[in-house]
Design an enzyme around this catalytic site. Structure first.
Site, short mmCIF file in Angstrom:
data_model
loop_
_atom_site.label_atom_id
_atom_site.label_comp_id
_atom_site.label_asym_id
_atom_site.label_seq_id
_atom_site.Cartn_x
_atom_site.Cartn_y
_atom_site.Cartn_z
N ARG A 291 0.84 -1.19 0.00
CA ARG A 291 0.00 0.00 0.00
C ARG A 291 0.88 1.25 0.00
O ARG A 291 1.96 1.27 0.56
CB ARG A 291 -0.89 0.03 1.25
CG ARG A 291 -2.06 -0.92 1.20
CD ARG A 291 -2.92 -0.83 2.44
NE ARG A 291 -2.22 -1.25 3.62
CZ ARG A 291 -1.63 -0.44 4.48
NH1 ARG A 291 -1.71 0.87 4.35
NH2 ARG A 291 -0.99 -0.92 5.53
N ASP B 77 -9.15 -9.67 8.92
CA ASP B 77 -8.60 -8.34 8.62
C ASP B 77 -9.58 -7.20 8.86
O ASP B 77 -9.16 -6.11 9.23
CB ASP B 77 -8.13 -8.30 7.16
CG ASP B 77 -7.20 -7.14 6.87
OD1 ASP B 77 -6.22 -6.96 7.63
OD2 ASP B 77 -7.44 -6.40 5.90
N ARG C 99 2.38 -12.11 -0.33
CA ARG C 99 1.08 -12.48 0.24
C ARG C 99 0.46 -13.67 -0.49
O ARG C 99 0.84 -13.99 -1.61
CB ARG C 99 0.13 -11.29 0.15
CG ARG C 99 0.66 -10.08 0.96
CD ARG C 99 -0.40 -9.35 1.66
NE ARG C 99 0.17 -8.36 2.59
CZ ARG C 99 -0.39 -8.06 3.75
NH1 ARG C 99 -1.49 -8.65 4.15
NH2 ARG C 99 0.16 -7.15 4.53
P1 GTP Z 1 -2.15 -7.57 7.60
O1 GTP Z 1 -2.70 -8.60 6.67
O2 GTP Z 1 -1.06 -6.77 6.99
O3 GTP Z 1 -3.21 -6.68 8.18
O4 GTP Z 1 -1.37 -8.35 8.78
P2 GTP Z 1 -1.84 -9.21 10.05
O5 GTP Z 1 -2.14 -8.31 11.18
O6 GTP Z 1 -2.88 -10.18 9.65
O7 GTP Z 1 -0.50 -9.99 10.45
P3 GTP Z 1 -0.10 -11.54 10.29
O8 GTP Z 1 -0.91 -12.44 11.17
O9 GTP Z 1 -0.08 -11.87 8.85
O10 GTP Z 1 1.37 -11.54 10.87
C1 GTP Z 1 2.38 -10.74 10.33
C2 GTP Z 1 3.73 -11.26 10.74
O11 GTP Z 1 3.83 -11.35 12.16
C3 GTP Z 1 4.00 -12.66 10.20
O12 GTP Z 1 5.34 -12.72 9.76
C4 GTP Z 1 3.79 -13.56 11.39
O13 GTP Z 1 4.57 -14.73 11.34
C5 GTP Z 1 4.20 -12.66 12.57
N1 GTP Z 1 3.45 -13.01 13.80
C6 GTP Z 1 2.10 -13.19 13.91
N2 GTP Z 1 1.76 -13.56 15.16
C7 GTP Z 1 2.90 -13.61 15.87
C8 GTP Z 1 3.21 -13.93 17.24
O14 GTP Z 1 2.34 -14.27 18.06
N3 GTP Z 1 4.52 -13.85 17.60
C9 GTP Z 1 5.50 -13.48 16.73
N4 GTP Z 1 6.75 -13.43 17.17
N5 GTP Z 1 5.25 -13.18 15.43
C10 GTP Z 1 3.98 -13.24 15.01
C1 SPV Z 2 -2.76 -4.39 5.37
O1 SPV Z 2 -1.78 -3.76 4.93
O2 SPV Z 2 -3.28 -4.14 6.48
C2 SPV Z 2 -3.32 -5.50 4.59
C3 SPV Z 2 -2.84 -5.68 3.21
O3 SPV Z 2 -4.19 -6.20 5.08
S1 SPV Z 2 -3.65 -4.62 2.09
O4 SPV Z 2 -4.87 -5.30 1.64
O5 SPV Z 2 -2.74 -4.43 0.95
O6 SPV Z 2 -4.00 -3.39 2.71
MN MN Z 3 -4.70 -5.55 7.19
#
Ligand code: GTP
Ligand code: SPV
Ligand code: MN
Length: 603
Positions: free
Chosen positions: A78, A293, A385
């Site tokens: 983004r 999300d 992603r």
């Molecule tokens: P968006 O899709 O961007 O909104 O992200 P999100 O909030 O869904 O984050 P996501 O769960 O994809 O995690 C992002 C990163 O953080 C990944 O590399 C995960 O492996 C790491 N991560 C998630 N949960 C944990 C946790 O409990 N501990 C640690 N150390 N890392 C984590």
């Molecule tokens: C974020 O950045 O919080 C996402 C990925 O979930 S996007 O859909 O590109 O915003």
């Molecule tokens: Mn997000």
């Protein structure tokens, strides 16, 4: 292609036909295609994308019906600096958004979109955000010249014929226009990932319109997601008395059979998808996925907070996803998945940093180049992603599509902070919870532009996504809280931090499946089963109440996770004043009161 190929013949609804034909006249595509959402149409899109080189098929034995897309190296996340809220009134966009004058922006966009779809197909995608029949479900139509966007919207939203039926039955719809901004002249050959170095992601909250130019990546281009379901929907929600938030949503069932629903707001790439797919390490607990999300919430007739997930798929962060960290995601990705900017192995399957302990000896990296473990650059882009339907997730709740939603029992805020915030605290009240949400901070990730690691305040994890004044967003949360408190149904609010680090950079907390231990405590607090220790940031678990059975901690790590340093919290509260200050006279006084109370409790 199946579906109708005429600008106006695709619908019986005159205002929609007129708008589509107006956009076609402006952008001059070679043809117009109304997306039906059929399987035959999906196959034709895939054939076209393969021929264009936008996607390549992965090994069908290892990962059936799955594809890798490599974006242009300049179009990987983004672009917050190119994202605009064009409210009629400048003040309504507030200090956290880029504002642009709507008339000037319309004129700029008019220039950019003129002939912008030359040589391409203009797709018309009717879509719904939310299950059919929910009080907060809303419709939209995205026009795009990117077949990759059409394929992705097919997984991420309820799109095609069924959505068109709802619109033709009279539903209001949000207008969303997207162009990659790469017109093709006669005889010109296309590139695999067309885009433009000039990017505009623009929102007109007053007229509920979105115009996006120049990018095909994620939230910049899949306009049902951040542009509609957060920026436009948050403005609708403010006007209509509900909430559109950057949250995941789960149902948890305790070993005793107690069922609770938790909504959690963490900034981008801070753990929502992983929390949504949590595999409990405490026997007897069960977690069901409702959303990862975006959550839309409303107060029902009984004064309870109800929530739905407006989406139907995951656009999830690949790096860090493994059999150890998130086995549910790994199973979800078994096939029928589009991967973007991950690396490809010699047997034509996917790989990314953190997927396996040992790195493969050779890969094709996200740019399409040879890669070996000696390479200094990561093989997968840090914001690479996967796009996949929620129906494929083995933990998806049977209620994920229920128009009545689920009743939210707990709201959780959290950020990525190596210091300062403890593993978990419970807010003293709804008002204090709103203060924790308003002042939450997190280290920047690769999901947006900017210096990765830099600590920034990200109110409600919505800094890039609230389509109106941030101070009004806080006031709106306070007013929703008033309604919930009157009925005695206000969820408890918590703040978590999975990301505390030791001096050597290690995570103090094992995270992932072990986060159920925090859920266990949260649910016990909801049931009044355990006490808590007051602290300046809220109520901390008593060490004996947090089930850490089976975890081996380094030295004093557990102690550090469960204590707060008053001097550090006082300093943080002073620094948090900056975010209360920027909202100026729209900052509710009670948030200043909570800030003063936090500082007072530190002395
Ligand atoms: P968006 O899709 O961007 O909104 O992200 P999100 O909030 O869904 O984050 P996501 O769960 O994809 O995690 C992002 C990163 O953080 C990944 O590399 C995960 O492996 C790491 N991560 C998630 N949960 C944990 C946790 O409990 N501990 C640690 N150390 N890392 C984590
Ligand atoms: C974020 O950045 O919080 C996402 C990925 O979930 S996007 O859909 O590109 O915003
Ligand atoms: Mn997000």
């Amino acid at each position: 292609m199946t579906g109708s190929d005429d600008a106006t013949a695709g619908t019986t609804r005159a205002d929609l036909a007129e708008w589509v034909s107006h956009i076609a006249k402006l952008t001059h595509p070679d043809r117009v295609h109304w997306v039906s959402g059929s399987e035959a149409e999906r196959q034709e899109l895939i054939t076209e994308l393969l021929a264009a080189g936008t996607i390549e098929q992965l090994n069908p034995t290892l990962r059936p019906d799955s594809y890798i897309a490599r974006s242009d190296a300049s179009d990987v996340a983004r672009v917050e600096s190119r994202t605009f809220i064009c409210s009629d009134n400048r003040a309504d966009a507030g200090p956290t958004n880029n504002w642009a004058d709507p008339d000037e922006m319309r004129s700029t966009l008019g220039g950019l979109f003129t002939e912008s779809m030359h040589g391409r197909t203009m797709y018309v995608i009717p879509f719904l955000m939310g299950p059919v029949g929910s009080p907060v479900t809303r419709a939209g139509v995205e026009i795009t010249d990117s077949p990759y966007v059409v394929l992705s919207m097919g997984m991420m939203t309820r799109s095609g014929k069924h959505a068109l039926d709802v619109i033709e039955a009279g539903a209001d719809w949000v207008k969303a226009v997207h162009s990659v901004g790469a017109p093709l002249e006669k005889g010109e050959t296309d590139v695999p990932w067309p885009c433009n170095s000039v990017k505009y992601i623009t929102h007109f909250p007053d007229t509920r319109e979105i115009w996006s130019f120049g990018s095909a990546y994620g939230g910049n281009a899949l306009l049902g997601k951040k542009a509609f379901a957060l920026r436009i929907a948050s403005a609708m929600a403010r006007d209509e008395g509900w909430l559109a938030e950057h949250m995941m949503l789960i149902r948890v069932t305790s070993p005793e059979g107690h069922v609770k629903h938790i909504a959690a707001a963490f900034p981008s790439a801070c753990g929502k998808t992983n929390f949504a797919m949590l595999q409990p390490t405490i026997p007897g607990w069960r977690v069901e996925t409702l959303g990862d999300d975006i959550v839309w919430m409303w107060v029902d007739d009984d004064g309870q907070l109800r929530a739905i997930n407006p989406e139907t798929g995951f656009f999830g962060v690949a790096p860090g996803t493994s059999e150890q960290s998130n086995p549910v995601a790994m199973r979800t990705l078994f096939g029928h998945t589009v991967f973007t900017n991950v690396a490809v192995t010699d047997d034509n399957d996917v790989w990314w940093e953190g997927m396996t302990k040992d790195k493969p000896a050779h890969l094709i990296d996200w740019r399409g180049n040879d890669w070996t473990p000696d390479s200094t650059e990561p093989a997968a882009h840090p914001n690479s992603r996967f796009t996949v339907s929620i129906a494929q997730c083995p933990t998806t709740s049977p209620d994920w599509d229920n128009p009545d939603g689920v009743v939210v029992d707990a709201i959780v805020f959290g950020g990525r902070r190596r210091t300062t915030m403890p593993l978990v605290v419970e807010a003293r009240s709804w008002q204090h919870g709103v203060y924790l949400g308003a002042t939450m901070a997190s280290e920047r990730t690769a999901a947006g532009e900017g210096m990765v690691g830099e600590l920034t305040r990200d109110p409600f994890a919505m800094a890039p996504f609230t389509g109106y004044h941030v101070g009004d967003h806080w006031a709106h949360w306070l007013s929703i809280g008033k309604r919930l408190e009157q009925s005695g149904h206000a969820p408890h609010i918590f703040h978590v931090n999975w990301f505390r680090r030791g001096d050597d950079g290690r995570f103090l907390w094992p995270g992932f499946g072990d986060n159920i231990r925090v859920v266990d405590w949260i649910v016990k607090r909801l049931g009044g089963e355990v006490g808590a220790k007051p602290s300046p940031v809220g109520n901390l678990p008593l060490p004996a109440d947090l089930n850490v059975h089976g975890i081996t901690f380094h030295g004093d790590d557990l102690d550090e996770l469960l204590t707060v340093d008053s001097a550090v919290i006082a300093e943080d509260a002073v620094s948090a004043q900056s975010v209360l200050e920027i909202a100026g006279d729209r900052t509710p006084q009670v948030l200043w009161d909570e800030n003063a109370e936090t500082i007072r409790l530190c002395s």
